[in-house]
Design a protein around this motif. Structure first.
Motif, PDB file in Angstrom:
ATOM      1  N   ASP A   1     -20.056   0.018   0.782  1.00  0.00           N
ATOM      2  CA  ASP A   1     -19.253   0.883   1.652  1.00  0.00           C
ATOM      3  C   ASP A   1     -19.072   0.302   3.048  1.00  0.00           C
ATOM      4  N   ALA A   2     -19.452  -0.976   3.250  1.00  0.00           N
ATOM      5  CA  ALA A   2     -19.306  -1.656   4.550  1.00  0.00           C
ATOM      6  C   ALA A   2     -19.940  -0.820   5.657  1.00  0.00           C
ATOM      7  N   ASP A   3     -21.187  -0.411   5.422  1.00  0.00           N
ATOM      8  CA  ASP A   3     -21.919   0.394   6.410  1.00  0.00           C
ATOM      9  C   ASP A   3     -21.155   1.653   6.781  1.00  0.00           C
ATOM     10  N   GLY A   4     -20.607   2.317   5.781  1.00  0.00           N
ATOM     11  CA  GLY A   4     -19.926   3.584   5.997  1.00  0.00           C
ATOM     12  C   GLY A   4     -18.462   3.472   6.369  1.00  0.00           C
ATOM     13  N   GLN A   5     -17.930   2.250   6.484  1.00  0.00           N
ATOM     14  CA  GLN A   5     -16.532   2.096   6.883  1.00  0.00           C
ATOM     15  C   GLN A   5     -15.561   2.313   5.722  1.00  0.00           C
ATOM     16  N   ILE A   6     -16.051   2.237   4.491  1.00  0.00           N
ATOM     17  CA  ILE A   6     -15.247   2.578   3.314  1.00  0.00           C
ATOM     18  C   ILE A   6     -15.853   3.844   2.718  1.00  0.00           C
ATOM     19  N   ASN A   7     -15.195   4.973   2.942  1.00  0.00           N
ATOM     20  CA  ASN A   7     -15.805   6.239   2.522  1.00  0.00           C
ATOM     21  C   ASN A   7     -14.805   7.226   1.914  1.00  0.00           C
ATOM     22  N   ASP A   8     -13.613   6.724   1.540  1.00  0.00           N
ATOM     23  CA  ASP A   8     -12.620   7.588   0.910  1.00  0.00           C
ATOM     24  C   ASP A   8     -11.780   6.770  -0.078  1.00  0.00           C
ATOM     25  N   ALA A   9     -12.441   5.914  -0.856  1.00  0.00           N
ATOM     26  CA  ALA A   9     -11.737   4.944  -1.698  1.00  0.00           C
ATOM     27  C   ALA A   9     -10.949   5.635  -2.808  1.00  0.00           C
ATOM     28  N   ARG A  10      -9.638   5.344  -2.848  1.00  0.00           N
ATOM     29  CA  ARG A  10      -8.751   5.947  -3.850  1.00  0.00           C
ATOM     30  C   ARG A  10      -8.263   4.940  -4.886  1.00  0.00           C
TER      31      ARG A  10
ATOM     32  N   LYS B   1      -0.887   8.082   7.264  1.00  0.00           N
ATOM     33  CA  LYS B   1      -1.379   9.127   6.366  1.00  0.00           C
ATOM     34  C   LYS B   1      -2.297   8.463   5.335  1.00  0.00           C
ATOM     35  N   PRO B   2      -3.115   9.230   4.623  1.00  0.00           N
ATOM     36  CA  PRO B   2      -4.077   8.619   3.689  1.00  0.00           C
ATOM     37  C   PRO B   2      -3.444   7.639   2.707  1.00  0.00           C
ATOM     38  N   ALA B   3      -4.110   6.483   2.555  1.00  0.00           N
ATOM     39  CA  ALA B   3      -3.681   5.450   1.603  1.00  0.00           C
ATOM     40  C   ALA B   3      -4.113   5.865   0.200  1.00  0.00           C
TER      41      ALA B   3
ATOM     42  N   VAL C   1       0.850  -1.190   0.000  1.00  0.00           N
ATOM     43  CA  VAL C   1       0.000   0.000   0.000  1.00  0.00           C
ATOM     44  C   VAL C   1       0.885   1.238   0.000  1.00  0.00           C
ATOM     45  N   GLY C   2       0.599   2.165  -0.896  1.00  0.00           N
ATOM     46  CA  GLY C   2       1.307   3.439  -0.908  1.00  0.00           C
ATOM     47  C   GLY C   2       0.453   4.509  -0.254  1.00  0.00           C
TER      48      GLY C   2
ATOM     49  N   GLY D   1      -7.044   4.069   5.513  1.00  0.00           N
ATOM     50  CA  GLY D   1      -6.016   3.059   5.291  1.00  0.00           C
ATOM     51  C   GLY D   1      -6.464   1.953   4.351  1.00  0.00           C
ATOM     52  N   LEU D   2      -5.923   0.758   4.568  1.00  0.00           N
ATOM     53  CA  LEU D   2      -6.240  -0.404   3.730  1.00  0.00           C
ATOM     54  C   LEU D   2      -7.466  -1.120   4.266  1.00  0.00           C
ATOM     55  N   LYS D   3      -8.373  -1.493   3.362  1.00  0.00           N
ATOM     56  CA  LYS D   3      -9.514  -2.337   3.701  1.00  0.00           C
ATOM     57  C   LYS D   3      -9.455  -3.610   2.859  1.00  0.00           C
ATOM     58  N   VAL D   4      -9.639  -4.761   3.521  1.00  0.00           N
ATOM     59  CA  VAL D   4      -9.642  -6.055   2.832  1.00  0.00           C
ATOM     60  C   VAL D   4     -11.074  -6.568   2.789  1.00  0.00           C
TER      61      VAL D   4
END
Length: 712
Positions: free
Chosen positions: A578-587, A642-644, A271-272, A608-611
């Motif tokens: 969005d996993a009930d709002g847990q994924i909300n800044d996907a890059r 810092k942001p992934a 992850v960068g 960060g990273l979400k699997v």
């Protein structure tokens, strides 16, 4: 394969003649063996003509015999064994404008010539392919040698196939000793290797080796599948573009471009982020290798699974400070990174899992006086390599040994370079071949080329390679650059589009994220791309990843958006997740297979990273097949400091050739190879370079007057 004496036509004949019952395979002696002389143990003939039919008797059962299928009977109208599908396939004209078929089509005018194709290219039900194997070696553990010389060894190696696939169908060419015919190809040895020394230090983990010819060791070979059928055969749309345009992924698989479905993310996902590269520990070390939090971990490692839940699903990682990582790619034991104002850098990650090494991610193994793995630039935004994830060694592929003795296809010079986009400088080429020679003292990187004529690449932020073509995203549009001569690029075309962010390629279509959402560019003719009217509207589409018939879009606050792209030019939204709002800044997002399950890895910005597990027996009971419907569930996460921003793609295990026909993977049969670009084009382009299609209902192909279709 050269030990085979008998060929299909020896017993079944062809469309023009009955069999002469004489062996014609590569192992025949002289003019071949006369099969009519063979006898069963009780003295009867093995093969016997009776009343115009050919019978074969069993060698072991005196009461068993059967009538052989004869090709000529199957294509002859009025014969009791006539089969229209058989006749259509074998008597099809090579005139793609007409596609007429019948006995009037002579041998040299047929689409499927006996001299060009193995019979089982079509008469195959399914083909096994290796979904990847892990060979870990443990030192100081006594074991028997399994080779013919016998004896004992102090190194214990286990062989752990993750998954054997039965839904992959690919075509290539046999070696010249087998006539160079088109035949099914399979992934035969998609290996990764690990070694643990006597001190229980993992001195390297899950490394894909490089073949002696310089090609990736994710090996392919022409293969007789042993699933020959009269029915359950391949149909027209298995090898040619269908008139409903719903087999783009199948064509990508067929031509060996890969489909990004069985790509392998091993123990570490890379992850960068804005200030670091992160090797996130996402799986167990022991076999079966289970992703943490997954269905497999729950049942194979219940104690570890519970510990994972007790930690709230949080993962651990090894990190190294860097610039803002726009793109990164693990390839072998190196990590190639575009890190913004800090330029382009190559990190040594061979010791990422070695407890005996204090710095797991190494920017330089010794002083910069003896090693310089960095190229400075104004603002490096992204990087890629034509072989993508597969390690190769260009210099090994040279010389008479490769050409004359090994009959290896020459490697294109495009594979010497990494391609970096810079927002201010445009396109930068760096010769990275030095990292494949095993000699660290010559690892001094420098620019081979900087290219940005008239500022055409100003603001360049992403690059996708399709063979020797580069698709470069800029705020003003998509630049397509021809790099057939790598140090003399030419601009093939420029497609005006607003705020292009990233792209991903599958066979004839490039999926592009813009301020509108996901747009599509038809690149069937790369020199004349067509921006299609259909698009998927999304508020903040960032990057896109294609895996068979689904596109996965990192869509900012909307999380992960999954598109159905089975009909490639008409994508449709399949699911928002969005996993009930847990994924909300996907890059960024990638998809990979571990064992039999599919996973998505999401660089979720500030989170960060979400699997995400996409398939498993409980999420999707129909998780087998070419492209099962994903049913996402969040199973693990790693909070980067810092942001992934970006992710490294997994190792491609079904990619043998790139989109311009340049070989990537080693072929395990002397002289065999993938189809080259011209051979590929004949599968779907007419003489004018326009697509031709086959009907999904092939019975509409007319016997004599032909089937007329519109060129798309």
């Amino acid at each position: 394969a050269l030990a085979v004496e008998i060929d299909c036509q020896d017993c079944h004949g062809n469309a023009d003649a009955y069999p002469n019952l004489t062996t014609s395979g590569p192992a025949k002696l002289g003019n071949g063996r006369d099969l009519t002389l063979l006898r069963t143990p009780d003295g009867r003939k093995r093969f016997e003509w009776r009343n115009g039919s050919l019978y074969q008797r069993a060698s072991l059962d005196p009461n068993k015999e059967w009538e052989l299928s004869l090709v000529k009977d199957s294509v002859t109208q009025g014969n009791s064994h006539y089969n229209e599908k058989s006749a259509r396939a074998k008597l099809m004209s090579n005139d793609t404008e007409d596609l007429s078929w019948g006995s009037f089509v002579k041998g040299e005018e047929r689409a499927h010539k006996d001299s060009e194709m193995e019979c089982y290219s079509c008469h195959t039900s399914w083909t096994t392919s290796c979904g990847g194997c892990h060979l870990p070696i443990q030192a100081n553990q006594k074991t028997d040698r399994h080779h013919y010389e016998g004896g004992e060894s102090r190194n214990y190696a286990t062989y752990n196939p993750q998954v054997a696939r039965d839904q992959i169908f690919m075509l290539g060419r046999r070696g010249d000793r087998k006539g160079g015919k088109i035949a099914p190809v399979r992934s035969t040895s998609a290996l990764v290797l690990s070694s643990t020394n006597a001190n229980r230090e993992n001195i390297y983990i899950q490394q894909p080796p490089i073949s002696s010819s310089g090609y990736s060791s994710q090996a392919m070979n022409p293969h007789f599948p042993h699933t020959v059928r009269k029915t359950e055969t391949k149909d027209c749309q298995d090898c040619h573009v269908s008139d409903t345009n719903d087999n783009n992924a199948i064509m990508s698989q067929l031509l060996m471009f890969g489909t990004n479905f069985i790509n392998f993310v091993g123990k570490y996902a890379w992850v960068g982020s804005e200030n670091a590269v992160n090797g996130v520990d996402v799986t167990e070390w022991e076999e079966p290798q289970a992703v943490r939090g997954s269905y497999l971990q729950k049942y194979a490692y219940p104690d570890f699974y519970q510990q994972h839940l007790d930690k709230g699903g949080e993962l651990t990682a090894h990190t190294h400070k860097s610039g803002a990582v726009g793109c990164l790619q693990m390839r072998g034991e190196y990590l190639f990174v575009a890190e913004g104002k800090k330029g382009f850098r190559v990190y040594d990650i061979a010791s990422i899992d070695n407890k005996g090494v204090s710095q797991r991610i190494i920017s330089a193994p010794f002083s910069f006086l003896g090693h310089d793995n960095h190229v400075s630039s104004e603002d490096a935004s992204c990087m890629t390599m034509p072989s993508l994830t597969q390690p190769i060694a260009f210099d090994r592929n040279k010389g008479d040994l490769m050409r004359i003795t090994n009959k290896e296809t020459p490697m294109h010079p495009i594979h010497k370079y990494a391609f970096i986009t810079d927002r201010e400088e445009g396109l930068i080429l760096v010769d990275i071949n030095t990292f494949a020679d095993g000699e660290p003292r010559n690892n001094f990187l420098e620019r081979a080329l900087t290219w940005n004529p008239d500022g055409i690449l100003e603001g360049a932020n992403h690059i996708t390679m399709g063979g020797y073509y580069a698709y470069i995203s800029t705020p003003r549009g998509l630049a397509i650059v021809n790099l057939n001569t790598p140090l003399e690029p030419t601009l093939s075309s420029f497609v005006p589009m607003d705020d292009v962010r990233a792209s991903a390629l599958q066979f004839r279509y490039l999926y592009v994220t813009t301020q509108k959402g996901v747009e599509i560019v038809d690149v069937t003719n790369v020199e004349q791309p067509i921006r299609l009217p259909n698009f998927v509207s999304l508020a903040n589409a960032q990057r896109v990843y294609l895996a068979r018939t689904y596109a996965y879009v990192a869509a900012g606050k909307d999380g992960l958006v999954i598109l159905n792209i089975e009909q490639a030019d008409q994508p449709k939204i399949f699911k928002f997740f969005d996993a009930d709002g847990q994924i909300n800044d996907a890059r960024d997002v990638i998809v990979a297979t571990t064992n039999a399950s599919l996973f998505a890895y999401v660089a979720d910005g500030k989170n960060g990273l979400k699997v995400v597990q996409l398939t498993s027996p409980d999420l999707q009971p129909k998780f087998y097949g070419f492209s099962p419907e994903p049913n996402p569930m969040l199973i693990a996460h790693y909070p980067t400091s810092k942001p992934a921003l970006s992710l490294s793609r997994g190792l491609a295990r079904d990619r043998g050739v790139d989109e311009t026909g340049e070989q990537i993977s080693v072929f395990g049969r002397l002289g065999s190879r993938p189809l080259n670009l011209e051979e590929m084009k004949r599968m779907y382009l007419n003489k004018e370079g326009k697509p031709w299609t086959v009907p999904v209902d092939s019975s509409t192909l007319k016997r004599s007057t032909g089937y007329t279709h519109a060129n798309k």
